[in-house]
Motif scaffolding. Structure first.
Motif, PDB file in Angstrom:
ATOM      1  N   SER A 265       0.829  -1.195   0.000  1.00 43.92           N
ATOM      2  CA  SER A 265       0.000   0.000   0.000  1.00 43.92           C
ATOM      3  C   SER A 265       0.872   1.256   0.000  1.00 43.92           C
ATOM      4  O   SER A 265       2.065   1.195   0.312  1.00 43.92           O
ATOM      5  N   VAL A 266       0.252   2.398  -0.345  1.00 48.01           N
ATOM      6  CA  VAL A 266       0.975   3.667  -0.393  1.00 48.01           C
ATOM      7  C   VAL A 266       0.103   4.775   0.176  1.00 48.01           C
ATOM      8  O   VAL A 266      -1.094   4.863  -0.131  1.00 48.01           O
ATOM      9  N   LEU A 267       0.717   5.624   1.004  1.00 46.49           N
ATOM     10  CA  LEU A 267       0.086   6.829   1.540  1.00 46.49           C
ATOM     11  C   LEU A 267       1.095   7.956   1.412  1.00 46.49           C
ATOM     12  O   LEU A 267       2.221   7.832   1.909  1.00 46.49           O
ATOM     13  N   ALA A 268       0.715   9.054   0.756  1.00 51.43           N
ATOM     14  CA  ALA A 268       1.655  10.143   0.490  1.00 51.43           C
ATOM     15  C   ALA A 268       0.974  11.493   0.643  1.00 51.43           C
ATOM     16  O   ALA A 268      -0.185  11.662   0.257  1.00 51.43           O
ATOM     17  N   GLY A 269       1.706  12.436   1.195  1.00 50.68           N
ATOM     18  CA  GLY A 269       1.198  13.800   1.333  1.00 50.68           C
ATOM     19  C   GLY A 269       2.204  14.653   2.076  1.00 50.68           C
ATOM     20  O   GLY A 269       3.314  14.200   2.394  1.00 50.68           O
ATOM     21  N   ASN A 270       1.834  15.905   2.373  1.00 52.27           N
ATOM     22  CA  ASN A 270       2.725  16.686   3.216  1.00 52.27           C
ATOM     23  C   ASN A 270       2.680  16.072   4.621  1.00 52.27           C
ATOM     24  O   ASN A 270       1.740  15.357   4.968  1.00 52.27           O
ATOM     25  N   PRO A 271       3.714  16.304   5.438  1.00 54.77           N
ATOM     26  CA  PRO A 271       3.787  15.583   6.722  1.00 54.77           C
ATOM     27  C   PRO A 271       2.551  15.750   7.606  1.00 54.77           C
ATOM     28  O   PRO A 271       2.135  14.794   8.274  1.00 54.77           O
ATOM     29  N   ARG A 272       1.931  16.918   7.598  1.00 56.31           N
ATOM     30  CA  ARG A 272       0.772  17.139   8.472  1.00 56.31           C
ATOM     31  C   ARG A 272      -0.455  16.368   7.988  1.00 56.31           C
ATOM     32  O   ARG A 272      -1.109  15.662   8.758  1.00 56.31           O
TER      33      ARG A 272
END
Length: 285
Positions: A265-272
């Motif tokens: 699986s993958v989850l990506a975004g800015n740290p917040r």
């Protein structure tokens, strides 16, 4: 830094130098890879009668065209010429085979094959370089928009040469990009529950059909968060580095590091926003 002999990569004695230690040499290699990707993309742009050159692989959702195979063959030949010491992992390889080295190119010849078959014109060619189990170079090219997303570890991410900076939204103001993992239907129930939870907290959602471009768009601030319950290394092997080098965070949905020798699986975004989204995922268990 890796010990060993890979003649195509900058080194000092037996130690391979990372991009921040040998900027000029790594940029020269990236330029050559970008030129090879652009050359191979002509096969996509000049394609005709695509549906008659398409077949199913594992399911009706898993398509491959003669163009996927031809582009991968061309890229593998070009990359082997550039770096004969490196391994190669491509989507259109033999079923069940992965590289047996920890330093290799990972290639998706057409990410968004279904889009390509339907003339949706939202697909990309992706080339990443994995060194000692970590991505160090990325080149993701959308030939329809002539947009080339690139990154070198420690040196930032770029779009057509201009620096990229990830967005700063919190989840409440986020546009959420997602994939449906069509090859893994058993993951759908939880994925849709997660999507609903994120949609209720965020601004809106988008489904594009290309994980490579979704990740590139997060890096460029065109989306704020991306998730998919199962992808293969060629889907994120290059684009994950774009997110990292643009200032973002990318992991598996459970927060564990990505693997580049197997999918997940993958989850990506800015740290917040990543933190907020990861907490929601954990709450679904």
């Amino acid at each position: 830094m890796q010990e060993g002999s890979l003649s195509c990569l900058p080194s000092q004695g037996q130690r391979i130098l990372l991009p921040e230690e040998a900027r000029t040499e790594w940029q020269a290699l990236l330029d050559k890879i970008q030129a090879a990707v652009r050359q191979a993309s002509r096969l996509m742009l000049d394609a005709s009668d695509i549906r008659s050159k398409t077949r199913q692989k594992t399911s009706r959702a898993d398509l491959v065209t003669t163009y996927d195979v031809a582009i991968q063959k061309e890229l593998q030949m070009m990359l082997n010429r550039l770096c004969p010491d490196l391994g190669f992992l491509g989507e259109e390889g033999e079923p069940g085979t992965l590289v047996n080295r920890d330093s290799f190119f990972v290639v998706d010849p057409i990410d968004g094959t279904t889009n390509f078959v339907y003339d949706y014109r939202h697909s990309a060619i992706s080339v990443g370089l994995i060194l000692a189990g970590e991505p160090v170079l990325a080149c993701c090219f959308d030939p329809y928009l002539d947009e080339c997303f690139t990154a070198l570890k420690g040196l930032g991410a770029k779009l057509n040469g201009a620096p990229l900076q990830i967005g700063r939204q919190e989840l409440s103001g986020s546009v959420i990009l997602f994939g449906t993992s069509p090859y893994n239907p058993e993951t759908r129930p939880k994925s849709y529950r997660y999507l609903q939870a994120l949609h209720e907290e965020g601004r809106d959602v988008r489904r594009s059909g290309s994980a490579v471009l979704d990740l590139a768009y997060v890096a460029a601030g065109r989306g704020d968060l991306f998730f998919e319950s199962h992808l293969s290394p060629w889907d994120y092997g290059a684009a994950a580095l774009l997110v990292k080098e643009a200032g973002g965070k990318v992991t598996r949905l459970d927060g564990q590091p990505l693997r580049y020798d197997r999918g997940g699986s993958v989850l990506a975004g800015n740290p917040r926003v990543w933190q907020q989204a990861q907490e929601i995922w954990a709450s679904l268990d």
